[in-house]
Design an enzyme around this catalytic site. Structure first.
Site, short mmCIF file in Angstrom:
data_model
loop_
_atom_site.label_atom_id
_atom_site.label_comp_id
_atom_site.label_asym_id
_atom_site.label_seq_id
_atom_site.Cartn_x
_atom_site.Cartn_y
_atom_site.Cartn_z
N PHE A 101 0.70 -1.15 0.02
CA PHE A 101 -0.01 -0.08 0.00
C PHE A 101 0.91 1.34 -0.03
CE2 PHE A 101 0.80 -1.02 4.61
CZ PHE A 101 1.15 0.24 5.00
N CYS A 102 0.47 2.53 -0.34
CA CYS A 102 0.93 3.76 -0.32
C CYS A 102 -0.26 4.75 -0.09
CB CYS A 102 1.61 4.07 -1.65
SG CYS A 102 0.92 3.72 -3.06
N THR A 103 0.30 6.11 -0.28
CA THR A 103 -0.85 7.06 0.00
C THR A 103 -1.97 6.91 -0.93
OG1 THR A 103 1.11 8.18 0.63
CG2 THR A 103 -0.89 9.41 0.27
#
Length: 304
Positions: free
Chosen positions: A174-176
């Site tokens: 996951f990331c922003t």
């Protein structure tokens, strides 16, 4: 209130420079601020403005080649989150430094926010945060692995050194907002990892859609605008930004002896020289003088 719109889209732009003038002109005409990156692989950025202004820029982008299905994520800010509008030409819209990585070829399995908790709580799943160390420091998902990378360019080397830890595991990343995972999942697939997943819409979409009572998120999410961080429901978080090192700090961190506005904080006080600090102090002095001149000019205009 200002609408803050985060967007990205991978597509082929043979001549991204040709797209810049009209995009910048429209944004300026609509009073939209922020930053957009154009590269041969697509577009990425965050902009802010009125409903009318954001809609106009999004309509323009969706009319570009291959961008009709552009997705975007919106939140609100009480103050203008960006000082100006910039459209930049880049080699990559998110820099990984891996020429063979191509999100248009294939990516991992998208996981909707409402299905994310079940996936990451599975015993055969390893959850990896692909963001930079200072972003992870203020919030992440429970049980997530922190690669402690200073930039996204470091991720491939970190994987090479640590891949043995994830043997026979499914990988969830996951990331922003989702863009880094487009590249990191393609990278892992190219490395022979078979089961790769990523959070659709990123942390921002998760915080928007998943109630706090059901959430696996701990802390705040760093964002690249003047809000600095957001929490559940995308409400503005408590963090401020150290203008010397651009890392997030809390209001109480300003009371520490190593804090000097625009010059140092506990993150960077030992990482810059006295010459650097002197330069930062001069910069702050010039910023304050410009601010005072602006106030004086405004006062004179009202009195004229």
């Amino acid at each position: 209130m200002y609408i803050v719109c985060a967007l990205y889209h991978f597509t082929r732009f043979p001549d991204p420079a040709a797209l810049k003038p009209a995009l910048l002109e429209l944004a300026l005409a609509q009073g939209v601020t922020g930053s957009l990156l154009l590269a041969q692989e697509g577009i990425n950025g965050t902009i802010a403005g009125s409903r009318q202004g954001i809609d106009a820029v999004l309509a323009h982008i969706r009319a570009l080649p291959g961008c009709s299905d552009l997705d975007s994520k919106e939140s609100m800010a009480s103050e203008p989150p960006f000082p100006r509008m910039k459209v930049k030409l880049k080699r990559e819209i998110v820099t990984m430094g891996q020429p063979d990585v191509d999100p248009l070829a294939r990516v991992g399995h998208y996981v909707e926010p409402q299905d994310w908790n079940d996936l990451i709580r599975s015993p055969d799943v390893a959850v990896i945060d692909t963001r930079n160390d200072y972003e992870v420091a203020i919030g992440t998902f429970e049980g997530a692995v922190d690669p402690q990378t200073e930039s996204f360019r470091d991720f491939p080397a970190w994987w090479e050194e640590n891949k043995h830890r994830f043997h026979n595991k499914r990988i969830a990343m996951f990331c922003t907002g989702g863009i880094r995972c487009e590249k990191s999942t393609n990278f892992l697939l190219g490395q022979g990892v078979e089961d790769v997943y990523h959070l659709k819409g990123g942390i921002l979409k998760y915080l928007e859609e998943v109630p706090k009572a059901e959430s696996s998120w701990e802390g705040e999410c760093f964002v690249f605008d003047s809000r600095v961080s957001v929490g559940h429901g995308l409400k503005e978080g408590p963090h401020l930004l150290c203008h010397a090192c651009r890392q997030p700090i809390l209001p109480e961190d300003q009371q520490r002896p190593d804090y000097e506005h625009g010059v140092s904080c506990y993150h960077c006080v030992d990482k810059t020289s006295e010459a650097d600090k002197a330069r930062f102090r001069e910069r702050e002095k010039q910023i304050e003088l410009a601010r005072q001149r602006g106030k004086s000019h405004m006062g004179g205009s009202r009195g004229a």
